[in-house]
Motif scaffolding. Sequence first.
Motif, PDB file in Angstrom:
ATOM      1  N   GLY A 135      36.838  42.852 115.783  1.00  0.00           N
ATOM      2  CA  GLY A 135      37.967  41.950 114.600  1.00  0.00           C
ATOM      3  C   GLY A 135      37.463  41.872 113.232  1.00  0.00           C
ATOM      4  O   GLY A 135      37.153  42.712 112.880  1.00  0.00           O
ATOM      5  N   LYS A 136      38.063  40.988 112.211  1.00  0.00           N
ATOM      6  CA  LYS A 136      37.435  40.438 111.302  1.00  0.00           C
ATOM      7  C   LYS A 136      36.357  39.791 111.125  1.00  0.00           C
ATOM      8  O   LYS A 136      36.030  39.397 110.061  1.00  0.00           O
ATOM      9  CB  LYS A 136      38.608  39.479 111.124  1.00  0.00           C
ATOM     10  N   ARG A 137      36.057  39.594 112.175  1.00  0.00           N
ATOM     11  CA  ARG A 137      34.398  38.206 112.728  1.00  0.00           C
ATOM     12  C   ARG A 137      33.429  38.946 112.668  1.00  0.00           C
ATOM     13  O   ARG A 137      32.938  40.030 113.637  1.00  0.00           O
ATOM     14  CB  ARG A 137      35.098  37.201 113.880  1.00  0.00           C
ATOM     15  N   SER A 170      32.744  39.036 101.893  1.00  0.00           N
ATOM     16  CA  SER A 170      33.681  40.041 102.205  1.00  0.00           C
ATOM     17  C   SER A 170      34.333  41.906 101.834  1.00  0.00           C
ATOM     18  O   SER A 170      33.342  42.543 102.561  1.00  0.00           O
ATOM     19  CB  SER A 170      34.564  39.776 103.442  1.00  0.00           C
ATOM     20  N   ARG A 194      30.816  44.051 114.155  1.00  0.00           N
ATOM     21  CA  ARG A 194      31.770  43.022 114.055  1.00  0.00           C
ATOM     22  C   ARG A 194      33.129  43.015 115.070  1.00  0.00           C
ATOM     23  O   ARG A 194      32.750  43.907 116.137  1.00  0.00           O
ATOM     24  CB  ARG A 194      32.934  43.732 112.607  1.00  0.00           C
TER      25      ARG A 194
END
Length: 328
Positions: A53-55, A34, A51
């Motif tokens: 969020g963090k996904r 990441s 993206r």
Amino acid sequence: MNLQQFRFVRETIRRNFNLTEAARALFTSQPGVSKAIIEFEDELGIKIFERHGKRIKGLTKPGQSVAQVIDRIMREVDNLKKVSDEFARRDEGGLVIACTHAQARYILPRVIPPFLERFPKVRLSLAEGNPPHLARMVLHEQADVAIATETLSTTPGLAALPVYSWEHVIVVRPDHPLAELTSSQARDLSLARLAQYPIVTYDHAFSGRRTIDEVFASHDVVPNIVLEAIDADVIKTYVDVGMGIGIIAGMAFDPRRDKGLVGLPAGHLFGTHVTNVAVKSGVFLRDYVYVLLEMLAPELTREVVQKAIDESPRADGLASPPLVSGGK
């Protein structure tokens, strides 16, 4: 920017944007992947991935272009390694053949023993699966060549060449009414008559079944399929115990080996099919890969294969640049 960042981006795409799986495939940590991707995006000044969020959900529009460039760069890096291996270790290396069960069981046994006799230092592996999976393996460079009847010739990014043609065969027990047919009578066999008997044939996911279904449907005939199996040996086993008649690929029936069964030609019903071998467009092939291809089909000479590779479009739609082939 560096090759490590390129590998992280490419593997993330290949793993359907799952960073955990990408990290596992690259033998590193998910936070490390990441962080490297974020640093790469900052260096380029654009976002490669969408993206939530963090996904990571997918590629941005500029990310699609970046992914194509990375794929070309990494392909050429891999080609450099293969060039080095070809001239430093001409007769050594690895070779992964992606194939269906039918090819592994009935076609490759006549090729692999003489190949390994000629190249004893080559580490040879067979990876079995259905045609779409085999195509992806070659595209993702998890296999060097793929052999199958379906999918390969229509997959962008692959150079596919014909190996042999085949037809379906109907297999029955010697005491079955169809076993009494002469060769000429068998060639007049109709779909309607086949549908009078229980049928054992391939599972929907495997080569040959789609054609069978399409032919029956196009003639408005409903077959009585009582059992589906993933390979011809299983089909023949259940025909032998009296479950019905079998419909299998022609290469899977050998009168000398299958003495307890009778084979009837079915090409007039289900047509002729072509099995192809495929490699990835734009790749450098080791010398022993060319030898394997010519063992599969004598007409697949180095010149023929190289021409197909040079002329086939890559997955990104661009023409493959001419490559210098392996040794003579």
